[in-house]
Design an enzyme around this catalytic site. Structure first.
Site, PDB file in Angstrom:
ATOM      1  N   LYS A   1       1.019  -1.244   0.114  1.00 33.83           N
ATOM      2  CA  LYS A   1       0.037   0.140   0.068  1.00 33.83           C
ATOM      3  C   LYS A   1       0.727   1.347   0.102  1.00 33.83           C
ATOM      4  O   LYS A   1       2.436   1.291   0.457  1.00 33.83           O
ATOM      5  CB  LYS A   1      -1.313  -0.303   1.467  1.00 33.83           C
ATOM      6  CG  LYS A   1      -1.889  -0.778   0.886  1.00 33.83           C
ATOM      7  CD  LYS A   1      -3.213  -0.555   1.495  1.00 33.83           C
ATOM      8  CE  LYS A   1      -4.775  -1.366   1.308  1.00 33.83           C
ATOM      9  NZ  LYS A   1      -5.869  -1.100   2.299  1.00 33.83           N
TER      10      LYS A   1
ATOM     11  N   ARG B   1      -4.133 -10.023   4.507  1.00 35.11           N
ATOM     12  CA  ARG B   1      -4.251 -10.064   2.707  1.00 35.11           C
ATOM     13  C   ARG B   1      -3.361  -9.400   2.786  1.00 35.11           C
ATOM     14  O   ARG B   1      -2.467  -9.368   2.685  1.00 35.11           O
ATOM     15  CB  ARG B   1      -5.766  -8.358   2.841  1.00 35.11           C
ATOM     16  CG  ARG B   1      -5.855  -8.938   1.443  1.00 35.11           C
ATOM     17  CD  ARG B   1      -7.082  -7.778   1.686  1.00 35.11           C
ATOM     18  NE  ARG B   1      -8.054  -7.431  -0.164  1.00 35.11           N
ATOM     19  CZ  ARG B   1      -7.723  -7.337  -0.494  1.00 35.11           C
ATOM     20  NH1 ARG B   1      -6.505  -6.155  -0.503  1.00 35.11           N
ATOM     21  NH2 ARG B   1      -8.629  -6.800  -1.840  1.00 35.11           N
TER      22      ARG B   1
END
Length: 291
Positions: free
Chosen positions: A227, A261
């Protein structure tokens, strides 16, 4: 005082306290921020899922819409991208946990009918129908935090008096309301939702203080993989963010995250297993030294 952690039940699997599940990301999108659409083709998605299961994924998270801004994807198109894939994977892997990454109740209902076990709502209950779908079908549900953002938007300048307190209040409140509406308590998770409605400093603080979310007693899911908060922290592009992601993963698992995740399943599995062994939750796989 910390609340007691309970077993998490998703589909045919039960994850005990101390057991961390790896959620593999497989997106049937043409514009994924990570790979630009490598798994958009049906056969490519199937191949990626087989690879993820072999590498140790416990959950497969299938999405049909890019999280960020981009071309509109209608409900019908999202269903077409996700539901046939879920059905095919369910037939091939009867016991793997299948998750649908959607904020739309209509998509979730079709996905569950095809074999999905979990609704991964990363947009904080924008569609209140998701709770009803989960309650009626017995599916699990992820309660997330976006700071009030609408789906597929990016926040401007963001301020929180205390981002961790805000996340705990919003996600725990959503989970409690979902349980009161009939969603299984042992199928509910909370997700601080790194980067969504947050600056990099907020995502770093959430990682540093993740134990406070874990102390609520709700199982915590973390979605950290490659991210922007990792990229901005290290000044690196998406392709070079694996090491930073794994560092954040190790910290999160040490603090008690129950689901991670990930794009990089094999590397994540090794990190999760190593942290579990250091914590004493998992014995070494092949101990021979000085025995």
């Amino acid at each position: 005082m910390s609340a007691t952690q309970h077993a998490l039940r998703l589909g045919e699997r039960t994850f005990s306290p101390g057991e961390v599940a790896i959620m593999a990301i497989v997106n049937r999108t043409t514009d994924s921020f990570y790979d630009g659409g490598v798994t958009f083709a049906f056969d490519a998605a199937i191949k990626a899922i087989e690879t993820a299961v072999t590498a140790g994924a416990d959950i497969i998270d299938i999405g049909g819409v890019r999280a960020g801004p981009g071309p509109e994807v209608t409900i019908a198109e999202e269903i077409d991208r996700t539901v046939p894939l879920i059905a095919a994977v369910r037939a091939a892997h009867p016991t793997v946990v299948l998750s649908v990454d959607t904020w739309r109740a209509d998509v979730a209902r079709e996905a569950i009918a095809a074999g999905a076990d979990l609704i991964n709502d990363t947009w904080a209950g924008t569609d209140p129908g998701l709770v009803k779908v989960a309650a009626e079908t017995g599916a699990g549900l992820v309660c997330s935090h976006t700071g009030g953002l609408e789906p597929r938007t990016i926040a401007g300048k963001v301020h929180y008096d205390d981002v961790v307190v805000d996340v705990i209040e919003q996600t725990s409140g959503a989970a409690e309301r979902a349980a009161e509406a009939g969603v299984r308590r042992d199928g509910l998770l909370i997700d601080p939702t790194h980067d969504f409605g947050k600056a990099t400093v907020h995502s770093l603080e959430l990682t540093r203080r993740l134990d406070e979310l874990v102390a609520t007693g709700w199982p915590v899911l973390v979605a950290l993989s490659r991210k922007d908060f990792v990229g901005e922290t290290l000044d690196l592009p998406v392709a070079e963010r694996l090491s930073g992601t794994l560092a954040a993963t190790a910290i999160s698992v040490w603090h008690g995250a129950r689901v991670v995740r990930a794009h990089d399943v094999a590397a994540t599995r090794q990190v999760v297993d190593m942290v579990a062994s250091i914590k004493g939750d998992r014995p070494p796989a092949a101990p021979v030294r000085s025995i």
